[in-house]
Scaffold this motif. Structure first.
Motif, PDB file in Angstrom:
ATOM      1  N   GLU A  29       0.832  -1.203   0.000  1.00  0.00           N
ATOM      2  CA  GLU A  29       0.000   0.000   0.000  1.00  0.00           C
ATOM      3  C   GLU A  29       0.873   1.262   0.000  1.00  0.00           C
ATOM      4  O   GLU A  29       0.657   2.195  -0.780  1.00  0.00           O
ATOM      5  CB  GLU A  29      -0.915  -0.002   1.231  1.00  0.00           C
ATOM      6  CG  GLU A  29      -2.052  -0.996   1.183  1.00  0.00           C
ATOM      7  CD  GLU A  29      -3.230  -0.507   0.363  1.00  0.00           C
ATOM      8  OE1 GLU A  29      -3.191   0.648  -0.100  1.00  0.00           O
ATOM      9  OE2 GLU A  29      -4.183  -1.279   0.189  1.00  0.00           O
ATOM     10  N   ILE A  30       1.865   1.281   0.896  1.00  0.00           N
ATOM     11  CA  ILE A  30       2.716   2.467   1.011  1.00  0.00           C
ATOM     12  C   ILE A  30       3.604   2.602  -0.224  1.00  0.00           C
ATOM     13  O   ILE A  30       3.858   3.716  -0.705  1.00  0.00           O
ATOM     14  CB  ILE A  30       3.553   2.395   2.304  1.00  0.00           C
ATOM     15  CG1 ILE A  30       2.619   2.359   3.525  1.00  0.00           C
ATOM     16  CG2 ILE A  30       4.502   3.585   2.411  1.00  0.00           C
ATOM     17  CD1 ILE A  30       3.328   2.165   4.841  1.00  0.00           C
ATOM     18  N   SER A  31       4.082   1.472  -0.754  1.00  0.00           N
ATOM     19  CA  SER A  31       4.897   1.510  -1.966  1.00  0.00           C
ATOM     20  C   SER A  31       4.107   2.105  -3.130  1.00  0.00           C
ATOM     21  O   SER A  31       4.626   2.915  -3.913  1.00  0.00           O
ATOM     22  CB  SER A  31       5.353   0.088  -2.316  1.00  0.00           C
ATOM     23  OG  SER A  31       6.074   0.084  -3.524  1.00  0.00           O
ATOM     24  N   GLU A  32       2.833   1.732  -3.227  1.00  0.00           N
ATOM     25  CA  GLU A  32       1.986   2.286  -4.285  1.00  0.00           C
ATOM     26  C   GLU A  32       1.732   3.769  -4.066  1.00  0.00           C
ATOM     27  O   GLU A  32       1.712   4.553  -5.023  1.00  0.00           O
ATOM     28  CB  GLU A  32       0.662   1.517  -4.319  1.00  0.00           C
ATOM     29  CG  GLU A  32      -0.280   1.967  -5.422  1.00  0.00           C
ATOM     30  CD  GLU A  32      -1.557   1.168  -5.436  1.00  0.00           C
ATOM     31  OE1 GLU A  32      -2.514   1.600  -6.108  1.00  0.00           O
ATOM     32  OE2 GLU A  32      -1.625   0.113  -4.768  1.00  0.00           O
ATOM     33  N   LEU A  33       1.567   4.159  -2.804  1.00  0.00           N
ATOM     34  CA  LEU A  33       1.295   5.557  -2.497  1.00  0.00           C
ATOM     35  C   LEU A  33       2.488   6.448  -2.851  1.00  0.00           C
ATOM     36  O   LEU A  33       2.326   7.562  -3.351  1.00  0.00           O
ATOM     37  CB  LEU A  33       0.953   5.698  -1.009  1.00  0.00           C
ATOM     38  CG  LEU A  33       0.264   6.985  -0.581  1.00  0.00           C
ATOM     39  CD1 LEU A  33      -1.100   7.126  -1.241  1.00  0.00           C
ATOM     40  CD2 LEU A  33       0.100   7.012   0.936  1.00  0.00           C
ATOM     41  N   TYR A  34       3.712   5.946  -2.604  1.00  0.00           N
ATOM     42  CA  TYR A  34       4.910   6.723  -2.906  1.00  0.00           C
ATOM     43  C   TYR A  34       5.463   6.404  -4.303  1.00  0.00           C
ATOM     44  O   TYR A  34       6.484   6.971  -4.699  1.00  0.00           O
ATOM     45  CB  TYR A  34       5.991   6.456  -1.854  1.00  0.00           C
ATOM     46  CG  TYR A  34       5.767   7.221  -0.582  1.00  0.00           C
ATOM     47  CD1 TYR A  34       6.276   8.506  -0.407  1.00  0.00           C
ATOM     48  CD2 TYR A  34       5.025   6.673   0.461  1.00  0.00           C
ATOM     49  CE1 TYR A  34       6.077   9.212   0.769  1.00  0.00           C
ATOM     50  CE2 TYR A  34       4.809   7.370   1.638  1.00  0.00           C
ATOM     51  CZ  TYR A  34       5.334   8.645   1.786  1.00  0.00           C
ATOM     52  OH  TYR A  34       5.107   9.355   2.961  1.00  0.00           O
ATOM     53  N   ASP A  35       4.803   5.478  -5.015  1.00  0.00           N
ATOM     54  CA  ASP A  35       5.202   5.126  -6.376  1.00  0.00           C
ATOM     55  C   ASP A  35       6.667   4.703  -6.419  1.00  0.00           C
ATOM     56  O   ASP A  35       7.456   5.176  -7.233  1.00  0.00           O
ATOM     57  CB  ASP A  35       4.949   6.302  -7.330  1.00  0.00           C
ATOM     58  CG  ASP A  35       5.030   5.864  -8.792  1.00  0.00           C
ATOM     59  OD1 ASP A  35       4.858   4.638  -9.037  1.00  0.00           O
ATOM     60  OD2 ASP A  35       5.264   6.707  -9.665  1.00  0.00           O
ATOM     61  N   MET A  36       7.044   3.781  -5.500  1.00  0.00           N
ATOM     62  CA  MET A  36       8.421   3.301  -5.425  1.00  0.00           C
ATOM     63  C   MET A  36       8.407   1.786  -5.272  1.00  0.00           C
ATOM     64  O   MET A  36       7.661   1.239  -4.462  1.00  0.00           O
ATOM     65  CB  MET A  36       9.167   3.925  -4.237  1.00  0.00           C
ATOM     66  CG  MET A  36       9.349   5.441  -4.341  1.00  0.00           C
ATOM     67  SD  MET A  36      10.150   6.113  -2.862  1.00  0.00           S
ATOM     68  CE  MET A  36      11.758   5.341  -2.988  1.00  0.00           C
ATOM     69  N   GLU A  37       9.240   1.106  -6.069  1.00  0.00           N
ATOM     70  CA  GLU A  37       9.377  -0.343  -5.965  1.00  0.00           C
ATOM     71  C   GLU A  37      10.516  -0.671  -5.004  1.00  0.00           C
ATOM     72  O   GLU A  37      11.612  -0.107  -5.104  1.00  0.00           O
ATOM     73  CB  GLU A  37       9.665  -0.957  -7.333  1.00  0.00           C
ATOM     74  CG  GLU A  37       8.516  -0.866  -8.310  1.00  0.00           C
ATOM     75  CD  GLU A  37       7.369  -1.762  -7.927  1.00  0.00           C
ATOM     76  OE1 GLU A  37       7.614  -2.764  -7.199  1.00  0.00           O
ATOM     77  OE2 GLU A  37       6.221  -1.470  -8.318  1.00  0.00           O
ATOM     78  N   ILE A  38      10.270  -1.585  -4.050  1.00  0.00           N
ATOM     79  CA  ILE A  38      11.314  -1.951  -3.086  1.00  0.00           C
ATOM     80  C   ILE A  38      11.405  -3.465  -2.959  1.00  0.00           C
ATOM     81  O   ILE A  38      10.528  -4.200  -3.406  1.00  0.00           O
ATOM     82  CB  ILE A  38      11.039  -1.339  -1.696  1.00  0.00           C
ATOM     83  CG1 ILE A  38       9.795  -2.000  -1.072  1.00  0.00           C
ATOM     84  CG2 ILE A  38      10.894   0.163  -1.763  1.00  0.00           C
ATOM     85  CD1 ILE A  38       9.665  -1.738   0.403  1.00  0.00           C
ATOM     86  N   GLN A  39      12.492  -3.902  -2.333  1.00  0.00           N
ATOM     87  CA  GLN A  39      12.673  -5.301  -1.969  1.00  0.00           C
ATOM     88  C   GLN A  39      12.383  -5.425  -0.472  1.00  0.00           C
ATOM     89  O   GLN A  39      13.108  -4.873   0.350  1.00  0.00           O
ATOM     90  CB  GLN A  39      14.104  -5.761  -2.269  1.00  0.00           C
ATOM     91  CG  GLN A  39      14.489  -5.678  -3.733  1.00  0.00           C
ATOM     92  CD  GLN A  39      13.703  -6.653  -4.590  1.00  0.00           C
ATOM     93  OE1 GLN A  39      13.382  -7.747  -4.150  1.00  0.00           O
ATOM     94  NE2 GLN A  39      13.388  -6.246  -5.814  1.00  0.00           N
TER      95      GLN A  39
END
Length: 330
Positions: free
Chosen positions: A204-214
């Protein structure tokens, strides 16, 4: 008073009346307990009565046999007649005893059927309560999603970057609580598995900040009820959001989240690979709303939070689950 002055039959009627009153009041456990007492009293009364009848029959037979022996010398025919009368009398008494036993067995069977019916009603009531509770969590989740959507719509019209960031953080907090209630609605045991929850929150937070993480998440067998999950979910949301804002870059985009069971508490670590915190940073004097929330919610869970020095920023949160907090308070 009832035990002292009421006869046996009145005792049984009195206990059954109490049971019906408990059922009318909705106190089903007390009612079942009272019905069991009535059943035990019934068994006791009829058992005592049967024993007394049989003892009386035995005494009477002994006396009759003595009379027969005494009169045997006077008239053999009279002995035979008296013996026949005694045998007939004995058969009648036995028949009466058998009839009494059959009536008692029927009554006990009726009581057992009634108790089973009451158990079925109690189980049905428990199922209805569980269904109602799940429906409440579903509606709360929907309400949170409405609030989150409103915050998102409102943030589109905000031009000030600081205000827009605050709106985004508020939206994050609402979504973290909505996820809790969504998990409660989906699970029959009303526990939130933090392995799945953490993965969903990171997405959810990754989508909100538009950032892909591991994301390296280790939270196997970590499940908590709503009283622990809500504050813990908010803490996790703040620490993940903080990592997205300050610690995650395209080159260093790994976020590690670990849960561990200690002797009398739990530990959660959230670590990124960023530049880390200033060595002079005092966590207790942090002015940001997010870190204040982390500190106060940790205290609410009868624990504390601290910063770990190392490669990147790492936060450790120590907390107790609901049962541990009850023992701590007592």
């Amino acid at each position: 008073i009832a035990n002292t002055y009421l006869d046996d039959l009145s005792q049984i009627n009195y206990q059954e009346y109490k049971a019906r009153l408990y059922f009318k009041k909705g106190e089903n456990l007390k009612a079942m307990h009272q019905m069991n007492e009535a059943l035990e009293t019934t068994k006791k009364v009829y058992s005592n009565k049967l024993s007394a009848d049989l003892a009386e029959i035995e005494t009477h037979n002994v006396a009759r046999e003595k009379d027969v022996l005494i009169q045997k010398e006077q008239a053999e025919q009279r002995v035979l007649t008296d013996t026949s009368i005694a045998a007939v009398f004995l058969v009648i008494v036995v028949l009466i005893a058998l009839i009494s036993q059959i009536k008692l067995a029927k009554k006990l069977k009726s009581k057992n059927v009634e108790i089973k019916s009451q158990n079925v009603a109690l189980a049905k009531a428990d199922d209805e309560k569980a269904h109602l509770l799940k429906e409440i969590h579903h509606r709360v989740k929907n309400n949170f999603q409405v609030v989150s959507s409103l915050l998102e719509l409102q943030s589109r019209n905000i031009e000030d970057s600081k205000a827009k960031e605050l709106a985004k953080e508020g939206q994050n907090r609402v979504k973290s609580m909505a996820l809790i209630h969504q998990r409660l609605y989906q699970n029959d045991d009303l526990l939130i598995a933090f392995d799945d929850y953490t993965k969903a929150l990171v997405d959810e937070i990754s989508e909100l900040y538009d950032m892909e993480i591991q994301a390296d998440i280790k939270a196997h067998d970590m499940a908590f009820d709503i009283d622990t999950a809500i504050p813990l979910g908010l803490i996790l949301n703040e620490l993940i959001t903080n990592a997205f804002k300050y610690g995650i870059t395209e080159q260093k985009n790994t976020l590690s989240i670990y849960f561990e069971k200690l002797d009398d508490s739990y530990k959660m670590i959230v670590k990124d690979q960023g530049k880390g915190m200033d060595p002079d940073f005092d966590f207790k004097k942090a002015k940001s709303l997010g870190l204040k929330l982390v500190r106060r919610l940790s205290q609410q869970l009868k624990g504390h939070a601290e910063i770990l020095n190392g490669d990147g920023a790492a936060f450790a949160v120590y907390f107790k689950n609901t049962e541990m907090r009850k023992q701590f308070n007592s």
